[in-house]
Design a protein around this motif. Structure first.
Motif, PDB file in Angstrom:
ATOM      1  N   GLN A 139       0.918  -1.245   0.048  1.00 48.15           N
ATOM      2  CA  GLN A 139       0.194  -0.048  -0.087  1.00 48.15           C
ATOM      3  C   GLN A 139       0.935   1.201   0.150  1.00 48.15           C
ATOM      4  O   GLN A 139       1.672   1.550   0.768  1.00 48.15           O
ATOM      5  CB  GLN A 139      -0.926   0.111   1.119  1.00 48.15           C
ATOM      6  CG  GLN A 139      -1.800   1.376   1.350  1.00 48.15           C
ATOM      7  CD  GLN A 139      -2.346   1.311   2.952  1.00 48.15           C
ATOM      8  OE1 GLN A 139      -2.414   0.382   3.645  1.00 48.15           O
ATOM      9  NE2 GLN A 139      -3.109   2.333   2.956  1.00 48.15           N
ATOM     10  N   LEU A 140       0.688   2.012  -0.999  1.00 49.84           N
ATOM     11  CA  LEU A 140       1.451   3.469  -1.043  1.00 49.84           C
ATOM     12  C   LEU A 140       1.036   4.188  -0.025  1.00 49.84           C
ATOM     13  O   LEU A 140      -0.102   4.768  -0.269  1.00 49.84           O
ATOM     14  CB  LEU A 140       1.324   4.043  -2.484  1.00 49.84           C
ATOM     15  CG  LEU A 140       2.140   5.087  -2.641  1.00 49.84           C
ATOM     16  CD1 LEU A 140       3.779   4.705  -2.799  1.00 49.84           C
ATOM     17  CD2 LEU A 140       1.894   5.559  -4.227  1.00 49.84           C
ATOM     18  N   LEU A 141       1.884   4.703   0.651  1.00 46.56           N
ATOM     19  CA  LEU A 141       1.752   5.702   1.877  1.00 46.56           C
ATOM     20  C   LEU A 141       1.919   7.086   1.439  1.00 46.56           C
ATOM     21  O   LEU A 141       1.759   8.145   1.780  1.00 46.56           O
ATOM     22  CB  LEU A 141       2.428   5.428   3.171  1.00 46.56           C
ATOM     23  CG  LEU A 141       2.021   3.995   3.562  1.00 46.56           C
ATOM     24  CD1 LEU A 141       2.720   3.738   5.043  1.00 46.56           C
ATOM     25  CD2 LEU A 141       0.345   3.876   3.973  1.00 46.56           C
ATOM     26  N   LEU A 187       7.020   5.488   0.108  1.00 51.89           N
ATOM     27  CA  LEU A 187       7.014   4.870   1.434  1.00 51.89           C
ATOM     28  C   LEU A 187       5.884   3.934   1.300  1.00 51.89           C
ATOM     29  O   LEU A 187       4.775   4.621   0.996  1.00 51.89           O
ATOM     30  CB  LEU A 187       6.793   6.124   2.622  1.00 51.89           C
ATOM     31  CG  LEU A 187       6.531   5.272   3.917  1.00 51.89           C
ATOM     32  CD1 LEU A 187       7.721   4.417   4.355  1.00 51.89           C
ATOM     33  CD2 LEU A 187       6.009   6.345   4.871  1.00 51.89           C
ATOM     34  N   GLU A 188       5.955   2.690   1.525  1.00 50.20           N
ATOM     35  CA  GLU A 188       4.984   1.718   1.330  1.00 50.20           C
ATOM     36  C   GLU A 188       4.685   0.957   2.711  1.00 50.20           C
ATOM     37  O   GLU A 188       5.654   0.807   3.509  1.00 50.20           O
ATOM     38  CB  GLU A 188       5.291   0.546   0.336  1.00 50.20           C
ATOM     39  CG  GLU A 188       5.390   1.134  -0.926  1.00 50.20           C
ATOM     40  CD  GLU A 188       5.671  -0.001  -2.306  1.00 50.20           C
ATOM     41  OE1 GLU A 188       4.994  -0.089  -3.169  1.00 50.20           O
ATOM     42  OE2 GLU A 188       6.802  -0.722  -1.855  1.00 50.20           O
ATOM     43  N   LYS A 189       3.284   0.580   2.736  1.00 51.72           N
ATOM     44  CA  LYS A 189       2.947  -0.247   4.081  1.00 51.72           C
ATOM     45  C   LYS A 189       2.931  -1.769   3.387  1.00 51.72           C
ATOM     46  O   LYS A 189       2.212  -1.940   2.424  1.00 51.72           O
ATOM     47  CB  LYS A 189       1.822  -0.064   4.687  1.00 51.72           C
ATOM     48  CG  LYS A 189       1.347  -0.886   5.928  1.00 51.72           C
ATOM     49  CD  LYS A 189       0.047  -0.363   6.416  1.00 51.72           C
ATOM     50  CE  LYS A 189      -0.239  -1.462   7.489  1.00 51.72           C
ATOM     51  NZ  LYS A 189      -1.416  -1.192   8.220  1.00 51.72           N
ATOM     52  N   ILE A 190       3.682  -2.577   3.850  1.00 54.17           N
ATOM     53  CA  ILE A 190       3.747  -4.152   3.371  1.00 54.17           C
ATOM     54  C   ILE A 190       3.070  -4.901   4.204  1.00 54.17           C
ATOM     55  O   ILE A 190       3.923  -5.128   5.390  1.00 54.17           O
ATOM     56  CB  ILE A 190       5.284  -4.439   2.838  1.00 54.17           C
ATOM     57  CG1 ILE A 190       5.651  -3.269   1.868  1.00 54.17           C
ATOM     58  CG2 ILE A 190       5.238  -5.747   2.075  1.00 54.17           C
ATOM     59  CD1 ILE A 190       6.937  -3.711   1.148  1.00 54.17           C
ATOM     60  N   THR A 191       2.106  -5.836   3.816  1.00 48.51           N
ATOM     61  CA  THR A 191       1.779  -6.713   4.696  1.00 48.51           C
ATOM     62  C   THR A 191       2.001  -8.050   4.206  1.00 48.51           C
ATOM     63  O   THR A 191       1.917  -8.010   2.919  1.00 48.51           O
ATOM     64  CB  THR A 191       0.202  -6.455   4.870  1.00 48.51           C
ATOM     65  OG1 THR A 191      -0.316  -6.589   3.751  1.00 48.51           O
ATOM     66  CG2 THR A 191      -0.189  -5.311   5.771  1.00 48.51           C
ATOM     67  N   SER A 210       0.734 -13.093  10.417  1.00 46.36           N
ATOM     68  CA  SER A 210       0.722 -11.916   9.489  1.00 46.36           C
ATOM     69  C   SER A 210       1.591 -10.653  10.297  1.00 46.36           C
ATOM     70  O   SER A 210       1.570 -10.661  11.347  1.00 46.36           O
ATOM     71  CB  SER A 210      -0.784 -11.301   9.531  1.00 46.36           C
ATOM     72  OG  SER A 210      -1.672 -12.154   8.936  1.00 46.36           O
ATOM     73  N   GLN A 211       2.215 -10.249   9.345  1.00 45.33           N
ATOM     74  CA  GLN A 211       3.289  -9.140   9.711  1.00 45.33           C
ATOM     75  C   GLN A 211       2.931  -7.954   8.884  1.00 45.33           C
ATOM     76  O   GLN A 211       2.560  -8.083   7.613  1.00 45.33           O
ATOM     77  CB  GLN A 211       4.915  -9.622   9.771  1.00 45.33           C
ATOM     78  CG  GLN A 211       5.169 -10.652  10.405  1.00 45.33           C
ATOM     79  CD  GLN A 211       6.502 -11.052  10.501  1.00 45.33           C
ATOM     80  OE1 GLN A 211       7.391 -10.129   9.948  1.00 45.33           O
ATOM     81  NE2 GLN A 211       7.023 -12.371  11.039  1.00 45.33           N
ATOM     82  N   SER A 212       3.166  -6.772   9.374  1.00 45.53           N
ATOM     83  CA  SER A 212       3.147  -5.630   8.464  1.00 45.53           C
ATOM     84  C   SER A 212       4.394  -5.002   8.901  1.00 45.53           C
ATOM     85  O   SER A 212       4.989  -4.590   9.831  1.00 45.53           O
ATOM     86  CB  SER A 212       2.135  -4.834   9.289  1.00 45.53           C
ATOM     87  OG  SER A 212       1.856  -3.421   8.601  1.00 45.53           O
ATOM     88  N   ARG A 213       4.984  -4.107   7.699  1.00 43.25           N
ATOM     89  CA  ARG A 213       6.155  -3.326   7.843  1.00 43.25           C
ATOM     90  C   ARG A 213       6.208  -2.003   7.034  1.00 43.25           C
ATOM     91  O   ARG A 213       5.362  -2.144   6.015  1.00 43.25           O
ATOM     92  CB  ARG A 213       7.448  -4.101   7.394  1.00 43.25           C
ATOM     93  CG  ARG A 213       7.828  -5.248   8.285  1.00 43.25           C
ATOM     94  CD  ARG A 213       8.343  -4.926   9.643  1.00 43.25           C
ATOM     95  NE  ARG A 213       8.963  -6.107  10.258  1.00 43.25           N
ATOM     96  CZ  ARG A 213       8.037  -6.995  11.272  1.00 43.25           C
ATOM     97  NH1 ARG A 213       6.952  -6.354  11.293  1.00 43.25           N
ATOM     98  NH2 ARG A 213       8.641  -7.718  11.767  1.00 43.25           N
ATOM     99  N   GLU A 214       6.919  -1.028   7.133  1.00 42.37           N
ATOM    100  CA  GLU A 214       6.873   0.033   6.201  1.00 42.37           C
ATOM    101  C   GLU A 214       8.235   0.003   5.621  1.00 42.37           C
ATOM    102  O   GLU A 214       9.393  -0.143   6.336  1.00 42.37           O
ATOM    103  CB  GLU A 214       6.653   1.379   6.955  1.00 42.37           C
ATOM    104  CG  GLU A 214       5.247   1.595   7.143  1.00 42.37           C
ATOM    105  CD  GLU A 214       4.794   2.903   7.943  1.00 42.37           C
ATOM    106  OE1 GLU A 214       5.900   3.902   8.242  1.00 42.37           O
ATOM    107  OE2 GLU A 214       3.738   3.149   8.579  1.00 42.37           O
ATOM    108  N   ALA A 215       8.364   0.079   4.171  1.00 43.19           N
ATOM    109  CA  ALA A 215       9.530   0.354   3.624  1.00 43.19           C
ATOM    110  C   ALA A 215       9.658   1.507   2.636  1.00 43.19           C
ATOM    111  O   ALA A 215       8.767   2.057   1.830  1.00 43.19           O
ATOM    112  CB  ALA A 215       9.832  -0.883   2.588  1.00 43.19           C
ATOM    113  N   TYR A 216      10.818   2.181   2.920  1.00 41.44           N
ATOM    114  CA  TYR A 216      11.236   3.544   2.265  1.00 41.44           C
ATOM    115  C   TYR A 216      12.158   3.223   0.932  1.00 41.44           C
ATOM    116  O   TYR A 216      13.213   2.628   1.418  1.00 41.44           O
ATOM    117  CB  TYR A 216      11.793   4.513   3.348  1.00 41.44           C
ATOM    118  CG  TYR A 216      12.053   5.836   2.647  1.00 41.44           C
ATOM    119  CD1 TYR A 216      10.855   6.597   2.287  1.00 41.44           C
ATOM    120  CD2 TYR A 216      13.053   6.480   2.725  1.00 41.44           C
ATOM    121  CE1 TYR A 216      11.057   7.837   1.663  1.00 41.44           C
ATOM    122  CE2 TYR A 216      13.260   7.675   2.371  1.00 41.44           C
ATOM    123  CZ  TYR A 216      12.537   8.529   1.607  1.00 41.44           C
ATOM    124  OH  TYR A 216      12.375   9.874   1.166  1.00 41.44           O
TER     125      TYR A 216
END
Length: 196
Positions: free
Chosen positions: A12-14, A21-25, A37-43
């Protein structure tokens, strides 16, 4: 991507204001075989290159000093950082990028550079791979003042320091930049300035 312990990746593009910056699940398989299930943000700001310019005869290195806002808002009173020359690849080959950045930032035109290693610089949150180089310089290679590209508003000051002094500046806290510390340590560990 071939890790069989990772599945169902959703992005998901933030923000794409500067870079992305994306939120990746995703789901990750634990050692017991269950999936969580995990969730991270990646720049993602792209990959980059950095170089230690060195003069073996004079036992000196070329570094830069410039204002870095992220450090300023996180405890660096002046916001000024002493660093090796570096830049983003912007689609170029790492070797071509670092030659261009060296000329823009320091005024030195290099014909030859040597890649020594590569590293993920902040793997928990930033996608960037940084390619590390060393390059020998002499005064006759200086073709400009440096200072950075005008359109990039970098305002870079070029510093020529004795290698031993630069290494001591890590201990005193005058140099706190990771890529610079890594390249100075590489030079020390590999006897770049030894007479062998």
């Amino acid at each position: 991507m071939s890790n069989k312990k990772v599945r169902n990746i959703n992005r998901q593009l933030l923000s794409d204001n500067w870079y992305t910056l994306e939120k990746i699940t995703f789901e990750y398989q634990r050692e017991d075989g269950s999936w969580e299930s995990q969730s991270r943000e990646a720049y993602d700001r792209g990959n980059g290159a950095a170089i230690l310019l060195y003069n073996k005869k004079n036992k000196t290195v070329i570094l830069t000093r410039q204002f870095r806002m992220p450090t300023y808002i996180n405890g660096n009173d002046s916001g000024m950082m002493i660093e090796v020359c570096a830049g983003l690849l912007d689609g170029d080959h790492p070797e071509d990028c670092i030659k261009r950045e060296t000329e823009e930032e320091t005024g030195y035109k290099l014909d030859k550079v040597e890649k020594v290693f590569e590293s993920y610089m902040s793997p928990g949150s930033v996608t960037e791979i940084l390619y590390f180089f060393i390059g020998s310089y002499e005064e006759k290679m200086k073709i400009g003042a440096g200072g950075g590209a005008e359109e990039e508003t970098e305002n870079i000051e070029v510093l020529e320091l004795g290698f031993d002094k630069a290494v001591k500046m890590i201990q005193t806290g005058e140099i706190k930049d990771a890529k610079t510390i890594m390249l100075l340590q590489y030079a020390k560990m590999n006897g770049l300035f030894s007479n062998k």
